[in-house]
Design an enzyme around this catalytic site. Structure first.
Site, PDB file in Angstrom:
ATOM      1  N   TYR A 133       0.847  -1.193   0.000  1.00 19.31           N
ATOM      2  CA  TYR A 133       0.000   0.000   0.000  1.00 19.31           C
ATOM      3  C   TYR A 133       0.886   1.247   0.000  1.00 19.31           C
ATOM      4  CZ  TYR A 133      -3.980   2.937   1.456  1.00 19.31           C
ATOM      5  OH  TYR A 133      -4.955   3.898   1.531  1.00 19.31           O
ATOM      6  N   GLY A 172       7.522   0.762  10.156  1.00 23.48           N
ATOM      7  CA  GLY A 172       6.228   0.853   9.486  1.00 23.48           C
ATOM      8  C   GLY A 172       6.157  -0.173   8.378  1.00 23.48           C
ATOM      9  N   TRP A 175       2.248  -4.727   5.390  1.00 19.78           N
ATOM     10  CA  TRP A 175       1.936  -6.154   5.336  1.00 19.78           C
ATOM     11  C   TRP A 175       3.171  -7.000   5.043  1.00 19.78           C
ATOM     12  CZ3 TRP A 175      -1.829  -2.617   3.742  1.00 19.78           C
ATOM     13  CH2 TRP A 175      -3.054  -2.690   4.441  1.00 19.78           C
ATOM     14  N   THR A 194       5.157  -2.342  13.369  1.00 18.15           N
ATOM     15  CA  THR A 194       3.904  -1.731  12.937  1.00 18.15           C
ATOM     16  C   THR A 194       3.026  -1.501  14.163  1.00 18.15           C
ATOM     17  OG1 THR A 194       1.908  -2.010  11.573  1.00 18.15           O
ATOM     18  CG2 THR A 194       2.871  -4.004  12.483  1.00 18.15           C
ATOM     19  N   LEU A 195       2.095  -0.569  14.042  1.00 21.15           N
ATOM     20  CA  LEU A 195       1.106  -0.343  15.096  1.00 21.15           C
ATOM     21  C   LEU A 195      -0.241  -0.967  14.748  1.00 21.15           C
ATOM     22  CD1 LEU A 195       1.836   3.373  16.088  1.00 21.15           C
ATOM     23  CD2 LEU A 195       2.355   1.317  17.398  1.00 21.15           C
ATOM     24  N   GLU A 198      -3.854  -5.884  12.586  1.00 23.42           N
ATOM     25  CA  GLU A 198      -4.178  -6.640  11.369  1.00 23.42           C
ATOM     26  C   GLU A 198      -2.914  -6.922  10.568  1.00 23.42           C
ATOM     27  OE1 GLU A 198      -7.230  -7.495   9.560  1.00 23.42           O
ATOM     28  OE2 GLU A 198      -8.406  -7.283  11.392  1.00 23.42           O
ATOM     29  N   CYS A 358      -6.098  12.089  -4.933  1.00 20.18           N
ATOM     30  CA  CYS A 358      -4.665  11.928  -4.695  1.00 20.18           C
ATOM     31  C   CYS A 358      -3.912  11.758  -6.009  1.00 20.18           C
ATOM     32  CB  CYS A 358      -4.400  10.743  -3.767  1.00 20.18           C
ATOM     33  SG  CYS A 358      -4.811  11.071  -2.042  1.00 20.18           S
TER      34      CYS A 358
END
Length: 392
Positions: A133, A172, A175, A194-195, A198, A358
Site C-alpha cells: 500500500y 512501518g 503487510w 507496525t502499530l 491486522e 490523490c
C-alpha cells in the site's frame, strides 16, 4: 440569491479549464470557453460558512453525501484546480480550519489502526497480491501493478547495496512484503515494526508460511521504543507522513539511532517540494494525524541528526500511476467491496474520491514522493561510486 452569487464566483475562479455547473434550482452555467472537462451538479447548496472554514472538507463531505455529483474525470478536475492560483485548493481563505492532531504514542496507534485495521479483507480486494500500500515502481509504462510493486521492493533493497547475513529494520512494515523480500531473496536478518494489529497478524502468518522464522520478526510496537538496538540497514516506506510535523526530528533521530556507524537507510515517503502541508478532508476521513513534510524539512532533519544524503529520487509519476491502478481495481471490484464492507454508499464514494483526488494531486505536482538514500556519517561511505549498482 447570495449563495448563488457566491458559488458563481467560486466556480468562475476555481479551475484552469472550462467546467459546467448545474445548480440546485436546475439552472446550468458554464465557466470558461470550450468543451467542459467535467460537469458538476449541485443537488443542494453547501453552506458558505463551511466552504470558508475549509473548502476541502466541505466539498469532500458534500460529494460523499451526494449533495454534489461529478460527470467526467475527477482527477483532471483536481489538476485543473491546482493549476489555478485562485482555486479553493490554493486560496488560503478556504483552509482556515484543520482537524486537531496529536501524535502521542496512544494517538499514533489509534490513528494507524483507524486506517489500516479496516480489515485485511478490504485491502486484499483492490491491492495487488503483495499487499503493498505505497507507491509502485514502473520500469515500463505497461507494467501491471503487481509487477511494479515487486520491482519497487527490489529497487529499494538494491539501493542499500546489502550484504548477506546483515541486519535490517523496517519502520512501518505494512503487510511485510519489503522485509520478507529482504529476508528471502537477500538473506538479511530483518525486524519489522507496525502499530496495526491486522498487519502484524498477517506478517506473522507470512513468516511461518514462507519458513522465515530464523530470519524475520515482526513486532506490534511503536518505532520509538526499540531501545539501543542497532542495524546495518533501515528502511521505512510511507511512514514519515504519519508522524506529524512536530515529530519529524524525532523520527529521523530514531533512524540515526538505530543505524550502526556508516549504516545505510532508504526512506521513502510523500513529500512536497513546495513545503509541508495538511489536507483537512484527508486528515478527517482517511489519514488522521497526517502531515506531508516539505523536502527541505526532511533534509534539515537528516543532516541535523548526523546523517547525509547520498541519493534522492522523485517517483511522483509512479505514484500517480499507482493510484490510478488502485482506483480502477477498486471500482472494478466494487461488488466485492460491498460484500466485505457493506453497501454503504458514503464509504464507497469516500474511498473513490480519495484515490482520484490523490492521483490528481500527484499529477499536478502538488505532492511528490521521494526516496532518500541516507548514510550515517559521510555520504555513501560504504556505497559504490556510481548509481550503476542499483540497476544490476
Amino acid at each position: 440569491m447570495f449563495e448563488k452569487t457566491f458559488y458563481k464566483q467560486f466556480f468562475k475562479h476555481g479551475f484552469n479549464d472550462p467546467i459546467q455547473v448545474t445548480y440546485w434550482d436546475g439552472k446550468t452555467e458554464q465557466y470558461g470557453e470550450g468543451a467542459p472537462i467535467a460537469k458538476i451538479k449541485m443537488n443542494e447548496p453547501v453552506p458558505i460558512k463551511d466552504i470558508r472554514n475549509n473548502a476541502s472538507i466541505a466539498l469532500g463531505e458534500a460529494y460523499m453525501d451526494k449533495r454534489i455529483e461529478v460527470s467526467g474525470s475527477i482527477e483532471d478536475l483536481i489538476v485543473s484546480a491546482y493549476q489555478k492560483s485562485t482555486s479553493f485548493i490554493r486560496d488560503h481563505r478556504f483552509i482556515k480550519f484543520l482537524p486537531k492532531q496529536s501524535h502521542s504514542e496512544k494517538e499514533s496507534k489509534k490513528d494507524i489502526q483507524s486506517h489500516y485495521d479496516i480489515g485485511n479483507d478490504f485491502y486484499k480486494i483492490w491491492l495487488d497480491p503483495t499487499m503493498t500500500y505505497s507507491c509502485a515502481y514502473f520500469e515500463k509504462p505497461d507494467d501491471d501493478i503487481y509487477t511494479a510493486q515487486k520491482q519497487k521492493m527490489q529497487h529499494i533493497i538494491k539501493k542499500l547495496n546489502p550484504k548477506p547475513n546483515r541486519t535490517l529494520l523496517d519502520i512501518g512494515c505494512g503487510w511485510g512484503t519489503l522485509m520478507l523480500t529482504a529476508a528471502k531473496e537477500f538473506n538479511l536478518k530483518v525486524v519489522g515494526v507496525t502499530l496495526s494489529q491486522e498487519q502484524c497478524d498477517y506478517v506473522n502468518k507470512q513468516i511461518k508460511a514462507q519458513g522465515l522464522e530464523n530470519l524475520a520478526e515482526v513486532r506490534l510496537e511503536d518505532y520509538r521504543n526499540l531501545g539501543d538496538e542497532q542495524f546495518d540497514y533501515v528502511t521505512s516506506v510511507g511512514m514519515f507522513e504519519h508522524v506529524g510535523k512536530e515529530n519529524l526530528d524525532e523520527y529521523f533521530r530514531c533512524v540515526s539511532k538505530y543505524l550502526k556507524p556508516h549504516g545505510v537507510a532508504l526512506i521513502h515517503g510523500i513529500t512536497r517540494q513546495q513545503g509541508g502541508a495538511y489536507n483537512g478532508w484527508i486528515n478527517k476521513y482517511i489519514f488522521p494525524g497526517g502531515y506531508v513534510p516539505g523536502m527541505n524539512e526532511n533534509l534539515k532533519h537528516i543532516v541535523d541528526n548526523g546523517m547525509q544524503i547520498y541519493d534522492l529520487e522523485s517517483l511522483r509519476r509512479h505514484y500517480q500511476k499507482t493510484l490510478e491502478c488502485w482506483d480502477v481495481n477498486f471500482n472494478n471490484k466494487i461488488e466485492d467491496v460491498k460484500k466485505v464492507m457493506g453497501d454503504d454508499e458514503r464509504f464507497l464514494r469516500m474511498w473513490d474520491l480519495y484515490l482520484k483526488t490523490c492521483a490528481g494531486a500527484f499529477k499536478a505536482g502538488n505532492v511528490d514522493v521521494m526516496q532518500y538514500l541516507i548514510s550515517k556519517g559521510p555520504s555513501g561511505q560504504e556505497l559504490p561510486l556510481t548509481r550503476n549498482y542499483m540497476y544490476k
